[in-house]
Design a protein around this motif. Structure first.
Motif, PDB file in Angstrom:
ATOM      1  N   CYS A 123      13.018  -4.179  -2.844  1.00  0.00           N
ATOM      2  CA  CYS A 123      13.565  -2.827  -3.013  1.00  0.00           C
ATOM      3  C   CYS A 123      12.441  -1.945  -3.536  1.00  0.00           C
ATOM      4  CB  CYS A 123      14.755  -2.829  -3.964  1.00  0.00           C
ATOM      5  SG  CYS A 123      15.717  -1.291  -3.905  1.00  0.00           S
ATOM      6  N   ALA A 124      11.839  -1.165  -2.630  1.00  0.00           N
ATOM      7  CA  ALA A 124      10.624  -0.406  -2.953  1.00  0.00           C
ATOM      8  C   ALA A 124      10.899   1.089  -3.000  1.00  0.00           C
ATOM      9  CB  ALA A 124       9.543  -0.689  -1.912  1.00  0.00           C
ATOM     10  N   ASP A 125      10.223   1.752  -3.920  1.00  0.00           N
ATOM     11  CA  ASP A 125      10.151   3.211  -3.909  1.00  0.00           C
ATOM     12  C   ASP A 125       8.870   3.559  -3.162  1.00  0.00           C
ATOM     13  OD1 ASP A 125       9.818   5.922  -4.368  1.00  0.00           O
ATOM     14  OD2 ASP A 125      10.562   5.844  -6.423  1.00  0.00           O
TER      15      ASP A 125
ATOM     16  N   PRO B  66      10.789  14.329   1.532  1.00  0.00           N
ATOM     17  CA  PRO B  66      11.630  13.395   0.771  1.00  0.00           C
ATOM     18  C   PRO B  66      10.864  12.149   0.341  1.00  0.00           C
ATOM     19  CG  PRO B  66      12.700  14.055   2.816  1.00  0.00           C
ATOM     20  CD  PRO B  66      11.287  14.525   2.902  1.00  0.00           C
ATOM     21  N   ASN B  67      11.281  11.572  -0.772  1.00  0.00           N
ATOM     22  CA  ASN B  67      10.857  10.230  -1.150  1.00  0.00           C
ATOM     23  C   ASN B  67      11.824   9.235  -0.506  1.00  0.00           C
ATOM     24  OD1 ASN B  67       9.306  10.331  -4.444  1.00  0.00           O
ATOM     25  ND2 ASN B  67       8.912  11.530  -2.637  1.00  0.00           N
ATOM     26  N   VAL B  68      11.377   7.992  -0.404  1.00  0.00           N
ATOM     27  CA  VAL B  68      12.183   6.969   0.256  1.00  0.00           C
ATOM     28  C   VAL B  68      12.364   5.767  -0.671  1.00  0.00           C
ATOM     29  CG1 VAL B  68      12.334   5.372   2.200  1.00  0.00           C
ATOM     30  CG2 VAL B  68      11.407   7.668   2.552  1.00  0.00           C
TER      31      VAL B  68
ATOM     32  N   HIS C  79       0.807  -1.221   0.000  1.00  0.00           N
ATOM     33  CA  HIS C  79       0.000   0.000   0.000  1.00  0.00           C
ATOM     34  C   HIS C  79       0.838   1.268   0.000  1.00  0.00           C
ATOM     35  CE1 HIS C  79       0.740  -0.886   4.315  1.00  0.00           C
ATOM     36  NE2 HIS C  79       0.775   0.413   4.451  1.00  0.00           N
ATOM     37  N   TYR C  80       2.100   1.168   0.449  1.00  0.00           N
ATOM     38  CA  TYR C  80       2.947   2.351   0.558  1.00  0.00           C
ATOM     39  C   TYR C  80       3.845   2.556  -0.653  1.00  0.00           C
ATOM     40  CZ  TYR C  80       5.854  -1.518   2.208  1.00  0.00           C
ATOM     41  OH  TYR C  80       6.502  -2.722   2.314  1.00  0.00           O
ATOM     42  N   ALA C  81       3.874   1.606  -1.601  1.00  0.00           N
ATOM     43  CA  ALA C  81       4.882   1.638  -2.669  1.00  0.00           C
ATOM     44  C   ALA C  81       4.308   2.142  -3.989  1.00  0.00           C
ATOM     45  CB  ALA C  81       5.484   0.244  -2.861  1.00  0.00           C
TER      46      ALA C  81
ATOM     47  N   TYR D 191       5.099   8.552   0.978  1.00  0.00           N
ATOM     48  CA  TYR D 191       3.914   8.063   1.667  1.00  0.00           C
ATOM     49  C   TYR D 191       4.043   8.141   3.192  1.00  0.00           C
ATOM     50  CZ  TYR D 191       0.392   4.882   3.501  1.00  0.00           C
ATOM     51  OH  TYR D 191      -0.633   4.339   4.232  1.00  0.00           O
ATOM     52  N   ASP D 192       5.070   7.494   3.738  1.00  0.00           N
ATOM     53  CA  ASP D 192       5.148   7.350   5.197  1.00  0.00           C
ATOM     54  C   ASP D 192       5.342   8.679   5.909  1.00  0.00           C
ATOM     55  OD1 ASP D 192       5.369   4.200   5.565  1.00  0.00           O
ATOM     56  OD2 ASP D 192       6.611   4.770   3.858  1.00  0.00           O
TER      57      ASP D 192
END
Length: 652
Positions: free
Chosen positions: A379-381, A491-493, A357-359, A385-386
């Motif tokens: 390995c997720a982008d 930021p993106n993670v 749900h977060y990727a 989200y978080d």
């Protein structure tokens, strides 16, 4: 005999791992609990060595910030992150016996068994998946020699190619269409239902504060983002890292360490500017080739791998950005370094329905085993989200503020409220409504302005209530020029997430083989850097004259950081070496009467069983270098003459 030339015998490996106590079912005296395992001394040492290499490969080399966060997590945190509502699998059960299955695994097992039966009926080779565990056999579908129509077999293959992409409703439809029953009883199966995978608990003696055992280590890192950014002197990009226990209440744990309920994870959260997802070191890996399986190929019902450089994959947008591509290469390098066969690693892209749900994009490093391809690293982008959801929930700004090289002048639609009227009108809700209006983006404000100009008012929803914003509450709603000196962004993670237990099992499969001579004897060919024990010390006999030399060698090895073990039992030298081959010990030192006379010892290498003989100090230094990866046995044996005059055969 080369390992690759031998048929793999999983029951023999599992027997060896149990006999040497690499790991064992937890609480076995009480019957055990599925999905829970204890690691013995060699398993603990192997895991510690793998994690040590992980730290050096990622934390040290990439200059990451390591943290250690709480396992117990308040329910509110995981509700905000989406795990309470969406961290789940699809579960179904035998309608008569009540036996539980994970729906996608049931479909996968039954269809694979039917395809194997088709191969048998056509006299085609079938991979044997023997399993000595009766409980696991019951979960597996029975293979019966039945020839399938070509179009049916092709349909099954297409379903399996995208098995992770089906919803619960679609899995139920597949089970009905293809008449999938309980493998053991043949009974009908229930419709799939959602099952949340987290272990619920409560915090404190009253039980009023609900919590969960964390299903991942990531949330603790996100909640400490501001502290980490400050520790890093507000510099971007940067990464945090954490190694620790996580918990998932698996529906049907099986396949040993590959599917468990408590496990060690090693996770990285790499924070990056969403407008700049390039990586400063990408040029170092651009020519590195990976075997990848894009989502588009899977959706076409195929599983053919694309052998491509990561530079080309990023350029063609198969892999979304440089940072994601960089970490895929670093993951491949790490797995290869610890002993995973690089020819049995692939990167599979998630399809839409299986995406967390977060990727917004995710690639799994899958390793081929006797159980098939198994995900070991994700390995997720995670985009923003978080940080965004936690910021919205707590009101704490989890952002980066960056001074612009030149002031930025923009035309923006700006809404200013009349605070003298606003406060008395909305009373206790005034602050929440004001903050909501301030958070609206340009497109939403445009729509509200149309209502404001035409009807003289507009309505907004805040915390479940509707509020009418009339003209008397607004002093200005116009476009203005705004000069900005500071850019503020969330930021993106990019998150590489490692399942350590799965990696360990795959490693043990990949390095296992048996010596062909005489009674088959198992060998675990761990690379020296990860081997649980590096060196076996073997006195020729129990003669007291050998004790001083053994003590001297043992002391020098300890000072050099090389773990060793003395085997002075009455068994033959060959038998003692064979026992330690099963433990994966890469080197052995023999102390004999010549050692007492001239201070020389023999050094044996596990896989080739070849030996050299040199002074104690030389052997210790060579061992240190090989165990640290500074040199290899091939280089050592090319430099020093082989010792053959008193070579002891392994079958003595």
């Amino acid at each position: 005999m080369a390992q690759s030339a031998q048929p793999f015998n999983r029951p023999a490996l599992e027997q060896l791992l149990g006999k040497r106590f690499f790991y064992a079912p937890a609480f076995s005296l009480y019957g055990g609990v599925a999905g829970l395992y204890d690691y013995g001394p060699p398993g603990c040492a192997l895991q510690a060595n793998v994690l040590d290499i992980w730290r050096k490969h990622f934390v040290l080399e990439e200059d990451m910030l390591e943290v250690d966060c709480s396992i117990m997590t308040p329910a509110e945190v995981l509700k905000t992150s989406g795990h309470v509502d969406r961290f789940s699998d699809w579960m179904c059960k035998d309608l008569k016996t009540g036996e539980i299955f994970r729906a996608d695994h049931l479909v996968e097992n039954v269809l694979e068994a039917r395809l194997d039966g088709d191969k048998i009926a056509r006299n085609a080779p079938v991979e044997v998946k023997a399993d000595k565990d009766e409980k696991k056999k019951k979960k597996a579908a029975k293979v019966t020699a039945v020839r399938l129509e070509d179009d049916v077999a092709q349909t099954y293959k297409e379903i399996l190619a995208q098995i992770d992409n089906y919803s619960g409703k679609e899995l139920g439809e597949l089970m009905r269409t293809h008449q999938i029953k309980s493998p053991e009883t043949g009974n009908d199966i229930s419709e799939p239902v959602v099952f949340n995978l987290m272990f619920a608990s409560s915090i404190g003696p009253t039980g009023h504060l609900p919590g969960f055992l964390r299903p991942e280590t990531a949330q603790g890192q996100f909640l400490n983002f501001k502290r980490l950014l400050e520790f890093n002197n507000d510099r971007m990009p940067f990464a945090s890292a954490q190694i620790g226990r996580s918990f998932r209440n698996e529906i049907s744990p099986r396949e040993g360490l590959l599917r468990v309920r408590e496990f060690t994870m090693a996770e990285i959260e790499h924070y990056v500017d969403p407008a700049k997802k390039d990586h400063a070191r990408f040029h170092e890996v651009a020519s590195y080739k990976l075997k990848i399986l894009p989502a588009s190929v899977q959706l076409s019902g195929k599983t053919e791998l694309l052998d491509i450089t990561v530079g080309e994959a990023v350029e063609k947008k198969i892999i979304d950005n440089q940072t994601l591509g960089y970490f895929l290469v670093r993951i491949h390098m790490f797995l290869s370094k610890i002993g995973i066969n690089p020819d049995r690693i692939r990167f599979r892209q998630h399809m839409a329905n299986e995406m967390a749900h977060y990727a917004c994009d995710c690639w799994d490093a899958e390793i081929h085993t006797s159980y098939g391809w198994k995900e070991c690293v994700g390995c997720a982008d995670r985009s923003a989200y978080d940080l965004t959801v936690h910021s919205n929930k707590t009101g704490e700004k989890l952002v980066v503020r960056e001074r612009l090289p030149e002031p930025l002048v923009e035309e923006k639609l700006q809404l200013e409220i009349n605070k003298k009227v606003f406060g008395p009108r909305f009373k206790k809700d005034a602050k929440a409504v004001e903050e909501h209006l301030a958070s609206l983006d340009e497109s939403v404000l445009e729509e509200l302005k149309k209502s404001h100009d035409s009807a003289g008012a507009f309505a907004v929803q805040v915390n479940g209530s509707s509020f009418d914003i009339t003209k008397d509450l607004i002093t200005s709603f116009e476009r203005v020029s705004i000069t900005t000196h500071i850019r503020e962004f969330t930021p993106n993670v990019i998150e590489p997430s490692f399942g350590i237990g799965r990696i360990l099992y795959c490693l043990m499969e990949h390095v296992y083989w048996t010596r062909p001579e005489g009674e088959a004897r198992g060998v675990l060919s761990f690379p020296p850097v990860v081997a649980p024990t590096k060196c076996l010390l073997v006195p020729l006999s129990t003669n007291e004259a050998f004790v001083p030399v053994l003590n001297q060698v043992g002391t020098l090895l300890r000072r050099s950081g090389v773990s060793s073990k003395v085997d002075d039992s009455g068994a033959s030298i060959g038998r003692r070496y064979a026992r330690n081959d099963e433990l994966g010990t890469p080197f052995g030192i023999t102390v004999d009467f010549q050692s007492v006379q001239d201070n020389t010892i023999t050094l044996r290498e596990r896989d080739s069983t070849k030996q050299i003989r040199e002074k104690i100090e030389v052997i210790v230094e060579l061992l240190k270098d090989m165990c640290e990866g500074k040199t290899t046995w091939e280089e050592v044996s090319a430099k020093y003459p082989a010792f053959v005059s008193q070579e002891v055969k392994d079958d003595e």
